[in-house]
Each structure stands twice: as C-alpha cells, then as structure tokens.
Design a protein around this motif. Sequence first.
Motif, PDB file in Angstrom:
ATOM      1  N   VAL A 260      41.156  33.183  45.163  1.00 15.68           N
ATOM      2  CA  VAL A 260      40.871  33.524  46.820  1.00 15.68           C
ATOM      3  C   VAL A 260      42.082  34.408  47.187  1.00 15.68           C
ATOM      4  O   VAL A 260      42.053  35.296  47.656  1.00 15.68           O
ATOM      5  CB  VAL A 260      40.908  32.200  47.622  1.00 15.68           C
ATOM      6  CG1 VAL A 260      41.119  32.701  49.085  1.00 15.68           C
ATOM      7  CG2 VAL A 260      39.597  31.649  47.319  1.00 15.68           C
ATOM      8  N   TYR A 261      43.333  33.987  46.839  1.00 17.61           N
ATOM      9  CA  TYR A 261      44.455  35.078  46.998  1.00 17.61           C
ATOM     10  C   TYR A 261      44.364  36.029  46.053  1.00 17.61           C
ATOM     11  O   TYR A 261      44.702  37.369  46.909  1.00 17.61           O
ATOM     12  CB  TYR A 261      45.737  34.378  46.481  1.00 17.61           C
ATOM     13  CG  TYR A 261      47.154  35.026  46.491  1.00 17.61           C
ATOM     14  CD1 TYR A 261      47.695  34.956  48.032  1.00 17.61           C
ATOM     15  CD2 TYR A 261      47.583  35.737  45.350  1.00 17.61           C
ATOM     16  CE1 TYR A 261      48.908  35.577  47.970  1.00 17.61           C
ATOM     17  CE2 TYR A 261      48.901  36.551  45.788  1.00 17.61           C
ATOM     18  CZ  TYR A 261      49.464  36.579  46.805  1.00 17.61           C
ATOM     19  OH  TYR A 261      50.812  37.186  46.935  1.00 17.61           O
ATOM     20  N   MET A 262      43.837  36.280  45.165  1.00 21.65           N
ATOM     21  CA  MET A 262      43.604  37.707  44.158  1.00 21.65           C
ATOM     22  C   MET A 262      42.570  38.388  45.071  1.00 21.65           C
ATOM     23  O   MET A 262      42.808  39.375  45.148  1.00 21.65           O
ATOM     24  CB  MET A 262      43.493  37.312  42.585  1.00 21.65           C
ATOM     25  CG  MET A 262      43.039  38.633  41.910  1.00 21.65           C
ATOM     26  SD  MET A 262      42.625  38.415  40.437  1.00 21.65           S
ATOM     27  CE  MET A 262      40.787  38.433  40.404  1.00 21.65           C
ATOM     28  N   LEU A 263      41.521  37.569  45.327  1.00 22.67           N
ATOM     29  CA  LEU A 263      40.414  38.398  46.017  1.00 22.67           C
ATOM     30  C   LEU A 263      40.818  39.144  47.107  1.00 22.67           C
ATOM     31  O   LEU A 263      40.469  40.222  47.631  1.00 22.67           O
ATOM     32  CB  LEU A 263      39.528  37.647  45.991  1.00 22.67           C
ATOM     33  CG  LEU A 263      38.472  37.156  44.852  1.00 22.67           C
ATOM     34  CD1 LEU A 263      37.699  36.080  45.164  1.00 22.67           C
ATOM     35  CD2 LEU A 263      37.764  38.315  43.909  1.00 22.67           C
ATOM     36  N   MET A 266      42.847  42.002  47.124  1.00 24.60           N
ATOM     37  CA  MET A 266      42.205  43.225  46.711  1.00 24.60           C
ATOM     38  C   MET A 266      41.366  43.682  47.684  1.00 24.60           C
ATOM     39  O   MET A 266      40.352  44.574  47.597  1.00 24.60           O
ATOM     40  CB  MET A 266      41.008  42.897  45.604  1.00 24.60           C
ATOM     41  CG  MET A 266      42.131  42.614  43.993  1.00 24.60           C
ATOM     42  SD  MET A 266      41.217  41.940  42.673  1.00 24.60           S
ATOM     43  CE  MET A 266      39.886  43.176  42.508  1.00 24.60           C
ATOM     44  N   GLY A 267      41.289  43.065  49.167  1.00 24.19           N
ATOM     45  CA  GLY A 267      40.479  43.461  50.059  1.00 24.19           C
ATOM     46  C   GLY A 267      38.946  43.042  49.978  1.00 24.19           C
ATOM     47  O   GLY A 267      38.005  43.503  50.514  1.00 24.19           O
ATOM     48  N   ILE A 268      38.868  41.951  49.154  1.00 23.72           N
ATOM     49  CA  ILE A 268      37.368  41.171  48.891  1.00 23.72           C
ATOM     50  C   ILE A 268      37.501  39.970  49.797  1.00 23.72           C
ATOM     51  O   ILE A 268      38.443  39.129  49.848  1.00 23.72           O
ATOM     52  CB  ILE A 268      37.236  40.924  47.474  1.00 23.72           C
ATOM     53  CG1 ILE A 268      37.259  42.209  46.442  1.00 23.72           C
ATOM     54  CG2 ILE A 268      35.987  40.257  47.291  1.00 23.72           C
ATOM     55  CD1 ILE A 268      37.109  41.995  45.112  1.00 23.72           C
ATOM     56  N   SER A 269      36.429  39.800  50.652  1.00 22.49           N
ATOM     57  CA  SER A 269      36.158  38.864  51.487  1.00 22.49           C
ATOM     58  C   SER A 269      35.817  37.600  50.753  1.00 22.49           C
ATOM     59  O   SER A 269      34.790  37.816  50.086  1.00 22.49           O
ATOM     60  CB  SER A 269      35.538  39.064  52.641  1.00 22.49           C
ATOM     61  OG  SER A 269      34.166  39.259  52.445  1.00 22.49           O
ATOM     62  N   THR A 270      35.913  36.488  51.155  1.00 20.90           N
ATOM     63  CA  THR A 270      35.548  35.340  50.580  1.00 20.90           C
ATOM     64  C   THR A 270      35.102  34.173  51.773  1.00 20.90           C
ATOM     65  O   THR A 270      33.990  33.311  51.442  1.00 20.90           O
ATOM     66  CB  THR A 270      36.327  34.375  49.806  1.00 20.90           C
ATOM     67  OG1 THR A 270      37.567  33.985  50.585  1.00 20.90           O
ATOM     68  CG2 THR A 270      36.993  35.179  48.562  1.00 20.90           C
TER      69      THR A 270
END
Length: 306
Positions: A260-263, A266-270
Amino acid sequence: MSNAYPDHVSIVEVSPRDGLQNESATVPTAVKQALIEDLVAAGVKKLEATSFVSPKWVPQMGDNSDLMSAIAPARREDVIYSVLVPNMRGFDNAIVHHPDEVVIFGSASETFSQKNINCSIDESIERFAPVAAAAKEKGIRVRGVISCAVGCPYEGEIDPSQVAYVTKRMVEIGAEKIGIADTIGVGTPIKVKNALLAALDYIDVSKVSGHFHDTYGQALSNTLAALELGVSEFDTSVAGLGGCPYAKGATGNVATEDVVYMLHGMGISTGIDLEKLVVAGERISEFLGRRNDSNVARAIINKRQS
C-alpha cells in the motif's frame, strides 16, 4: 510493453486465511473476527475470510463455520468475503454462509499438486469443475489461484507453458479470475512477467491478480513488474503474516502495508487507510507474540514512538 500503471489497485487481504493457516498455536475465532473487522475498518474491500478444508489437514481453519457466523452481523455489502473450497464437500459447508466468492486452487507444478492435494493437476481441475458450476449457479464469483507459478520446492523453475495450461483449464471450468502465485517467493521480475504473460493468452489482464511471497525479498519488485503489465489486483497479508504449510522454508506473504505504501507513493489509489492498517497489523502481531514483518509498519511505529 506499457508502463502506464493502473490508477487504482484492489488489495485482496489474505491474512485471516493464508496468514493464519499454519500458525502452530490455535488462533481463537474472536481474534480472527477482530482482525477481519480491523481490516474492513482500514478500507479493505476484498478478503479471504477462511478455508473450508478438512480440519485434519489444516487445523487452524477448523472454526470456519463459527467464524463465518461470527462475522455475519457486521458483514458489509461493499466488501467481498471469499472462502477457499477444495471440493464439493467444502462447498456444501461453505454455501450455508453465503460467501461472495469461492477460491479454487491448482498448481503449475505436478509434484506440488501431488504433495499438496494428493492428485495430479488434471485431477484437481476435474475436482473443482463441479464446485465452479455450483457456485456460478448460485451467483457466487469463482476465482482460480495457480500456486508455484514461477518456482516449486520440488521441481525448481516452472515453465510458463505450465501456467498457460492451468489458466486455460481453470477458465474452461468457469473461473472468472485467475491468481498467479509465487508460493515460495523465488520469482524475480522477468520470471514473474513471463508467468503472467503466459496466463494472459487465456484471460484478460483485468481478471488477473498477483500473489507474491517475500521469501527472497523480491515481492515488491515482482508487484511492480506485474503493475507494468497492467495487473491491478494483488493478494497481500497484513504484517506479512503467513507462509505455505507445504512449501518448506517459505516465509511470509508480502506485507499489505509495504504494498500500500509503494502504491500510494506511485499515485495509485487503494482505498486503504495506511495508519489504520498498521493498527490492524500491530494488534494481530501482538496477539501472536511476534514481530510485525512489515518494514513500513515498523518505520511508522518507530516514527510514532520517537
């Protein structure tokens, strides 16, 4: 090869099932229930709640019915609660609890299939065919997971053609989604990409998920490689809980907090609240009396304490 990463990634939280299945001490149903409720509170929208396997084989999952009954009152419409089912008997026991999805699991390795579920790859698919048909008849989603997709503790490296074959067979019997699992964590980015590309001959990338163990510290790199192909769903486990009872020395799933931290970076939502996720991981780690295996969780906790 596009490096246009997905805007949103779905996290499939597997800690209640894969994370706890080979703990030596029994984890009480109430603790599993609290873990599931903590994960949902953190924003998890899809999770593996339990496994309807024989308690003789996986004693930790012996409370599957009790757990499903316990979480029933708080179950949310917007959360997918999945259960693993190995055969029709498991399905019949699971169906009483109205799971949103059933997960069937095959292997890309013939030897692993024999040692894990005592039958060949083809026999395992035949065993799952009636399960998939019965689930679809009741409007329940079916996901097929392919273990040992890049490496096997008995056979070593797995040829991508094996992944293609099992994907094809699972899609034929009715799996709507396919999970590509590096069960023992030996994969590296190019090998993982090759396994995924083999699967993509038979199923669209939007229906594929990645399940990467961090045994050799490669899970985040492998996640990135999968993202580059357009994969937008990943199985992860809070605090890095779990291994594989049949893969000797296979340590932990990749930690949800780390992915989650990496995503997010990267500007990717979870849709997941990282702070609340860290709390969920801490609570279960404290109960189990073990160190939290997420690097990100430990960094956040240390920062909080300083």
